[in-house]
Write a protein that holds these residues in place. Structure first.
Motif, PDB file in Angstrom:
ATOM      1  N   HIS A  66       0.969  -1.323   0.004  1.00 11.05           N
ATOM      2  CA  HIS A  66      -0.114  -0.142   0.093  1.00 11.05           C
ATOM      3  C   HIS A  66       1.071   1.196  -0.144  1.00 11.05           C
ATOM      4  N   HIS A  95       3.955   6.983   5.977  1.00  5.50           N
ATOM      5  CA  HIS A  95       2.941   7.406   6.397  1.00  5.50           C
ATOM      6  C   HIS A  95       2.297   6.568   7.288  1.00  5.50           C
ATOM      7  N   ASP A  96       2.366   5.239   7.123  1.00  5.07           N
ATOM      8  CA  ASP A  96       1.766   4.182   7.743  1.00  5.07           C
ATOM      9  C   ASP A  96       2.588   3.489   8.770  1.00  5.07           C
ATOM     10  N   ASP A 194      -3.076   8.692  -0.885  1.00  4.52           N
ATOM     11  CA  ASP A 194      -3.431   7.775   0.303  1.00  4.52           C
ATOM     12  C   ASP A 194      -4.972   7.132   0.096  1.00  4.52           C
TER      13      ASP A 194
HETATM   14 MG    MG Z   1      -2.369   4.621   4.446  1.00  3.81          MG
END
Ligand code: MG
Length: 380
Positions: A66, A95-96, A194
């Motif tokens: 992702h 970001h994750d 995203d």
């Molecule tokens: Mg994400």
């Protein structure tokens, strides 16, 4: 790479918390990206759930794939807008990093466990990972990333936590949540990339899993439009190739929509520099029509996929694993790895420890500590 005046320029970064000498051949944001790729937290993303539990199938998205798709989309949009591609790549890949095992189910459970201890927010946890939890450098904790990368990682933040950040680091990445200003254009872009990424790949994974059908998603106007377009140009197309062709067309259309809508806003508001862009309303955006379409697709996925009874069943068990792990470590901190066991802020140490786990490590630890095996039906 020629940057627009309103892009973040690595040569004029707001800096790192611990000053470092510049690298001979890489810009500061390229260096941040490289640090993220080499981090332990980044490698763990491969065994963390996006929507489907990590062990349910080898072809479903994980947090890692992702994140790579978000980076690809963000770079594709950044380039024609002359925004900083290296910075969007760094933000997207990081970001994750703070996500718990078991996706949103794990995060909700951990937040509940931490209710009396300041709560748990995954965006703030991503910042904790790059600021504190990575242990790779001799003289500081974390990765010592640039302000701009950290600003982009902290996508949301509660007022209470923003006040704490501001107290620790005045004028730092917490400030904008108190002043209600925007982050850089590169950070705004990553948020949108995203959303584009998960809407598209969750259709793919949802259909692959059999929980939703192509015909069902084709009822959603945004996807239905590109599905009909693909069918009329290629009447014999069916099955997975039809699905991929429709998703491909939808992704391209959303990317071009963001580029066109953002150009229009930039032409109208003409920010003089990166800080000027932060003081304006959000500039990286869909057109109104695409925003409504994207929101409708999100609602469809929520109702039909994320809340599907089969997903909800695993959600319940995943939350049980997190809750029981939390209780076990809180009662017996010595069961954690030494560095976490030794910390004085026990509850936060437990949250950091659990948040860092991969899905399968969490299941193994849960079995070791409770003698019970949950989610067994799908464990290989
Ligand atoms: Mg994400």
């Amino acid at each position: 790479m020629t940057l627009a005046v309103f892009a973040c320029d690595a040569a004029r970064t707001h800096g790192r918390q611990h000053p470092e000498t510049p690298a001979p051949t890489r810009t500061e944001f390229q260096r941040d990206r490289d640090r993220i790729v080499h981090s332990t937290a980044f490698r763990r993303l491969v065994y963390k759930t996006q929507v489907f539990l990590n062990h349910e199938g080898d072809l479903f998205r994980t947090r890692l794939t992702h994140s790579i798709e978000v980076a690809q989309l963000a770079r594709s949009i950044a380039r024609p807008l002359q925004l900083n591609e290296d910075l969007v790549e760094a933000i997207a890949l990081a970001h994750d990093l703070g996500h718990t095992p078991f996706g949103h189910a794990g995060q909700d459970a951990l937040n509940e466990c931490m209710r009396e201890h300041g709560g748990f927010e995954h965006n703030l946890q991503s910042l904790r990972v790059v600021d504190k939890l990575e242990e790779r450098y001799p003289v500081f904790d974390g990765l010592n990333l640039c302000f701009e990368t950290r600003e982009g990682i902290l996508k949301h933040c509660s007022q209470a936590n923003a006040l704490k950040l501001e107290a620790q680091d005045p004028g730092g990445v917490g400030r904008r949540f108190l002043e209600r200003t925007q982050p850089s254009l590169e950070a705004q872009l990553c948020n949108l990339a995203d959303e584009i990424a998960y809407n598209a790949h969750d259709i793919d994974d949802g259909v692959r899993s059999g929980l939703i059908t192509l015909e069902q998603v084709a009822q959603v106007p945004l996807f239905g439009r590109y599905c009909s377009e693909a069918r009329s140009e290629h009447p014999h197309l069916q099955g997975r190739r039809l699905l991929y062709e429709a998703i491909r067309r939808m992704l391209s259309a959303l990317v071009y929509d963001v580029i066109a809508a953002t150009r229009e806003r930039l032409d109208e508001l003409r920010p003089a520099d990166a800080d000027g862009a932060r003081a304006l309303p959000p500039l990286v955006a869909f057109t109104e029509a695409a925003r409504a379409d994207s929101a409708a697709l999100k609602r469809f996925l929520f109702a039909n996929l994320y809340r599907h009874s089969r997903v909800m069943e695993t959600t319940g068990q995943a939350q049980e694993v997190v809750r029981e792990l939390f209780a076990a470590y809180l009662a017996r901190p010595a069961e954690m790895q030494a560095g976490f066991a030794a910390r004085a802020d026990t509850a936060r140490a437990v949250a950091d420890y659990i948040a860092g786990m991969t899905d399968r490590y969490a299941l193994r630890e849960h079995e070791r500590l409770t003698g019970r095996r949950l989610l067994t039906a799908t464990i290989p």
